[in-house]
Design a protein around this motif. Structure first.
Motif, PDB file in Angstrom:
ATOM      1  N   ASP A 155       0.865  -1.174   0.000  1.00  0.00           N
ATOM      2  CA  ASP A 155       0.000   0.000   0.000  1.00  0.00           C
ATOM      3  C   ASP A 155       0.909   1.233   0.000  1.00  0.00           C
ATOM      4  O   ASP A 155       1.287   1.752   1.056  1.00  0.00           O
ATOM      5  N   GLN A 303      -1.239  -0.425  -7.524  1.00  0.00           N
ATOM      6  CA  GLN A 303      -2.512   0.270  -7.716  1.00  0.00           C
ATOM      7  C   GLN A 303      -3.691  -0.536  -7.159  1.00  0.00           C
ATOM      8  O   GLN A 303      -4.858  -0.236  -7.430  1.00  0.00           O
ATOM      9  N   CYS A 304      -3.355  -1.564  -6.365  1.00  0.00           N
ATOM     10  CA  CYS A 304      -4.389  -2.479  -5.875  1.00  0.00           C
ATOM     11  C   CYS A 304      -5.253  -1.818  -4.798  1.00  0.00           C
ATOM     12  O   CYS A 304      -4.744  -1.141  -3.912  1.00  0.00           O
ATOM     13  N   THR A 305      -6.572  -2.041  -4.892  1.00  0.00           N
ATOM     14  CA  THR A 305      -7.486  -1.483  -3.880  1.00  0.00           C
ATOM     15  C   THR A 305      -7.770  -2.496  -2.778  1.00  0.00           C
ATOM     16  O   THR A 305      -8.511  -2.218  -1.842  1.00  0.00           O
ATOM     17  N   LYS A 306      -7.209  -3.700  -2.894  1.00  0.00           N
ATOM     18  CA  LYS A 306      -7.365  -4.775  -1.900  1.00  0.00           C
ATOM     19  C   LYS A 306      -8.812  -5.253  -1.774  1.00  0.00           C
ATOM     20  O   LYS A 306      -9.233  -5.700  -0.717  1.00  0.00           O
ATOM     21  N   CYS A 311     -11.352  -7.909  -7.998  1.00  0.00           N
ATOM     22  CA  CYS A 311     -10.137  -7.872  -8.813  1.00  0.00           C
ATOM     23  C   CYS A 311      -9.758  -9.269  -9.327  1.00  0.00           C
ATOM     24  O   CYS A 311      -9.780  -9.524 -10.516  1.00  0.00           O
TER      25      CYS A 311
END
Lengths: 343, 128
Positions: A155, A303-306, A311
């Protein structure tokens, strides 16, 4: 780059490590569990004389010595007069020995060490510093360095915010293979802290958390990909955050540690990523994750939103690259995950 | 074949059978042959990823596999059991044990599949 390497705690092991690599900036090891335990398993418990001897040796080699006393639960004993006196005495001895830094998880110890001793105070990964607010809190208590909770290793907004908020040193643990957002994290470390602490010693049937942790990954191998480890090749992505990196693995043999040091110092590893992960070492004989095939994955994670169910990237990646060791006769062969029941 | 080769071969074969049955990569982390001071002897197979549900649904299959493995190791499959982590879904090990007279009596007095919270009996042949 400053690499901190784990060490099991005896002079022979230290000699092997420091003669085996010039890339180690600092060594860390547990102390005796009689005063403050640690949140992880240890293979040895060096006494003060051992620590003094090993600190002297490390310093001769130009390497820093760090003692880890990161019990995540003291059961309140540190707040009693007897407990305080015992722990304070131990800290004083470590200070007199000349260790460079001491890692603690208990906020009380951060303040106590900062006020009364000369050692660099390092906030443990087991203080779970995962936000600029928590980092600021520990800085105000007197921390010199903070080991950031690996939960935010991918993050970058959080990492950059922590960097911008505090002036302490920041350290990243690169090879922890714990479950991402592990539900057992606090309970497991508290359990270890008591099992590896001053006592009373527990007579435990089984380490429930460890069994569960392994089962979750065996039945859902994408969890191996989601764990917030940092590949050696991806260190360059973190150098605007910090240049201090910590390799986990106090219960491993020196050759395992040296393999890790070499991989992270060279920022490259051609082999099974499971070889590098501290935990869960049992699963390295079950799964093969070709490290080089993870090239580029960091771009997605940055760029991961978790929100995994929307996803699905890690799941697809796991299905594509993870192989499972299987047995044919007495031979070990690698088979695709799907053939062995991957989700 | 040496005893270690026999253990190795049977560990692998049982692992493959369980994986094919359960469609997941169950891991048999260690297979040990043992002899205890009381006189009990047998084999312990430490499992990871095997769950209580698997046992309930596929008990007949798992008992058969375990019997075959036990016989391959020349251990009479008179007492087969799983060791559970009490109160959870986790199975810590599968076991084949030839009970000594004293331990036999401990189990023979009891009834049911779970004489202890951590033991699930898969097969128990009572003596004449």
């Amino acid at each position: 780059m400053k690499l901190y390497a784990p060490h099991v705690g005896h002079l022979e092991g230290l000699e092997e490590l420091l003669n085996g690599s010039k890339d180690i900036y600092g060594i860390y090891m547990a102390g005796t569990p009689d005063y403050v335990g640690t949140g992880r398993t240890n293979l040895s418990a060096p006494g003060l004389e051992d620590i003094a001897e090993q600190t002297e040796y490390a310093h001769e080699k130009g390497v820093k010595m760090e003692i880890v006393l990161n019990s995540s639960c003291m059961g309140g004993i540190h707040l009693t007069p007897e407990g305080y006196n015992r722990i304070s005495w131990y800290f004083k001895q470590l200070n007199n020995i000349g260790i460079d830094s001491i890692t603690v998880a208990e906020p009380y110890f951060v303040e106590m060490l900062a006020k009364e001793y000369d050692m660099e105070v390092v906030v443990s990964v087991l203080s779970f510093v995962d936000s600029p607010q928590k980092a600021e809190f520990y800085e105000e208590l007197g921390a010199d360095t903070i080991v950031i909770d690996p939960a935010v290793n991918r993050d970058f907004d959080k990492l950059e915010a922590i960097r911008d908020t505090v002036s302490t040193g920041l350290k990243l643990l690169v090879n922890e293979g714990c479950l991402y957002q592990c539900p057992f994290r606090y309970a497991h470390f508290n359990f270890f802290s008591h099992a590896n602490g001053p006592g009373p010693k527990l007579s435990v049937l089984d380490d429930y958390y460890y069994y569960k942790c392994l089962s979750l990954r065996i039945s859902d191998p994408q969890q191996l990909i989601k764990s917030p480890w940092i590949r050696p090749e991806d260190l360059k992505e973190y150098k605007h955050i910090t240049d201090i990196f910590k390799i986990g693995g106090r219960t491993h043999f020196p050759n395992w540690i040296l393999n890790n040091v070499q991989a992270y110092a060279n920022e490259s590893y051609d082999g099974n990523l499971m070889d590098l992960l501290d935990c869960p070492k049992d699963l390295k004989d079950l799964f093969y994750i070709p490290n080089k095939e993870l090239d580029g994955a960091i771009s997605q994670w940055k760029q991961c939103t978790k929100v995994c169910n929307k996803c699905g990237y890690c799941n697809r990646l796991a299905e594509k690259i993870i192989k499972v060791y299987s047995t044919e006769g007495c031979e070990n062969v690698l088979k695709p995950l799907k053939e062995n029941g991957g989700k | 074949m040496t005893i270690t080769e026999t253990l190795s071969k049977n560990r692998g074969e049982l692992e493959v059978k369980l994986r094919n049955l359960l469609a997941k990569p169950v891991f048999l982390i260690e297979m040990d042959a043992f002899a205890l001071p009381c006189g009990c002897k047998g084999a312990t197979i430490n499992t990871r990823g095997l769950q209580y549900d698997d046992l309930e649904i596929f008990e007949d299959h798992i008992v058969k596999y375990l019997k075959d493995t036990s016989e391959n190791l020349e251990i009479e499959p008179s007492f087969l059991f799983a060791r559970l982590v009490p109160g959870t879904a986790e199975i810590a090990s599968l076991n084949s044990r030839v009970l000594c007279n004293r331990c036999y009596m401990d189990f023979a007095r009891g009834s049911g599949k779970k004489p202890r919270p951590d033991i699930y009996i898969l097969n128990f042949i009572r003596r004449e």
